[in-house]
Design a protein around this motif. Structure first.
Motif, PDB file in Angstrom:
ATOM      1  N   GLY A 117       3.388   1.643  -3.001  1.00 36.77           N
ATOM      2  CA  GLY A 117       3.761   1.074  -1.653  1.00 36.77           C
ATOM      3  C   GLY A 117       3.926   2.239  -0.384  1.00 36.77           C
ATOM      4  O   GLY A 117       3.562   1.591   0.768  1.00 36.77           O
ATOM      5  N   VAL A 118       4.042   3.494  -0.799  1.00 36.68           N
ATOM      6  CA  VAL A 118       3.853   4.366   0.360  1.00 36.68           C
ATOM      7  C   VAL A 118       2.427   4.593   0.783  1.00 36.68           C
ATOM      8  O   VAL A 118       2.271   4.641   2.118  1.00 36.68           O
ATOM      9  CB  VAL A 118       4.223   6.081  -0.186  1.00 36.68           C
ATOM     10  N   VAL A 119       1.623   4.613  -0.234  1.00 38.87           N
ATOM     11  CA  VAL A 119       0.004   4.293   0.285  1.00 38.87           C
ATOM     12  C   VAL A 119      -0.314   3.097   1.233  1.00 38.87           C
ATOM     13  O   VAL A 119      -0.925   3.325   2.264  1.00 38.87           O
ATOM     14  CB  VAL A 119      -0.870   4.475  -0.864  1.00 38.87           C
ATOM     15  N   LEU A 120       0.178   2.042   0.637  1.00 40.42           N
ATOM     16  CA  LEU A 120       0.052   0.818   1.556  1.00 40.42           C
ATOM     17  C   LEU A 120       0.677   0.878   2.990  1.00 40.42           C
ATOM     18  O   LEU A 120       0.110   0.402   3.859  1.00 40.42           O
ATOM     19  CB  LEU A 120       0.421  -0.440   0.605  1.00 40.42           C
ATOM     20  N   CYS A 121       2.102   1.605   3.188  1.00 44.76           N
ATOM     21  CA  CYS A 121       2.378   1.378   4.256  1.00 44.76           C
ATOM     22  C   CYS A 121       1.860   2.580   5.209  1.00 44.76           C
ATOM     23  O   CYS A 121       1.679   2.053   6.446  1.00 44.76           O
ATOM     24  CB  CYS A 121       3.915   1.963   3.994  1.00 44.76           C
ATOM     25  N   ILE A 122       1.347   3.590   4.603  1.00 48.26           N
ATOM     26  CA  ILE A 122       0.680   4.439   5.571  1.00 48.26           C
ATOM     27  C   ILE A 122      -0.505   3.805   6.075  1.00 48.26           C
ATOM     28  O   ILE A 122      -1.018   3.750   7.404  1.00 48.26           O
ATOM     29  CB  ILE A 122       0.255   5.771   4.656  1.00 48.26           C
TER      30      ILE A 122
END
Length: 267
Positions: A117-122
């Motif tokens: 999720g962190v990677v996708l949001c970045i």
């Protein structure tokens, strides 16, 4: 010339989270640095909000896509840190039970949705606000990221319910942590729902973390930042009033949220 709505909200953020991060650091010092128990996430929540507040203040007078991306990413990181702070506290509660109810590996596996999720949001924030040719792709990535964070939130709710059904087996000192998570869950629900509305409702006038209109800023302040402040306050209070774990041999067997902790050979 008066302050704009984003400036007022940012100043309020800094006023609350600046002292909160200092108390959070003390809580981490008190309980130790074990990642699996979630105390570090208190510091991260405060840090993300401070960076967001400073970024917002600067962007009001010196707007740029980079500052907008940074601000949006900090908001995404905030919801991630909240759900994992709760998961860490539940990990400690479950670990204190003589025969753990939740498999150790489950807590480690629950770290994967948050990482993705962190990677996708970045990537999503960069695609939406970086001036790319396909912002709709970025919106889709943000949606996927927040759905993954929501899945961890649902796991928090489920694990908390399971622990409550077995509360007689929970150590007396850890019951305060379980109650803290239970008290925080309603505010966490509001925060998660707000995040989902920001990317799914397509109503930036009301649900947005980057729109500068008074209505959107007020909603963001009440449903986003205020919820995080309340959750942090609850967890800090629990950390200050709960004794740290005193059993290092048990800690060595623990599985962290992001994989096993290295086992020290020091005596």
């Amino acid at each position: 010339m008066g302050l704009s709505a984003p400036e007022i909200l940012s100043i309020i953020e800094l006023i609350f989270f600046a002292p909160a991060i200092l108390v959070s650091v003390y809580v981490v010092y008190k309980h130790g640095h074990q990642r699996q128990y979630g105390w570090r996430f208190l510091v991260l929540i405060c840090l993300f909000r401070l960076i967001a507040g400073i970024t917002q203040l600067v962007s009001v007078h010196h707007p740029s896509s980079g500052l907008t991306i940074c601000y949006d990413i900090m908001n995404s990181f905030g919801i991630s840190a909240i759900v994992y702070a709760a998961l860490g506290l539940l990990n400690r509660v479950d670990h204190g039970i003589s025969q753990s109810i939740i498999p150790r590996r489950a807590f480690a596996l629950l770290g994967l949705p948050g990482l993705a999720g962190v990677v996708l949001c970045i990537v999503g924030s960069i695609n939406v606000f970086g001036g790319g040719s396909n912002p709709s792709e970025g919106i889709a990535e943000l949606k996927a990221g927040f759905v993954l964070f929501s899945s961890v939130y649902l796991a928090d709710v489920l694990i908390a319910a399971i622990c409550f059904f077995n509360i007689a087996q929970v150590q007396s000192g850890d019951r305060r942590l379980l109650l803290a998570v239970a008290a925080a869950l309603p505010f966490m629900t509001v925060r998660v729902v707000f995040s989902l509305l920001c990317v799914f409702a397509q109503e930036p006038k009301y649900f947005s973390t980057w729109t500068s209109g008074w209505v959107a800023v007020l909603v963001h302040g009440l449903l986003g930042i205020l919820m995080e402040a309340i959750i942090v306050s609850i967890f800090i209070a629990a950390g200050l009033t709960t004794a740290p774990i005193r059993n290092p041999t048990t800690q060595q067997k623990e599985t962290t949220l992001y994989g096993p902790e290295p086992v020290s050979t020091k005596v």
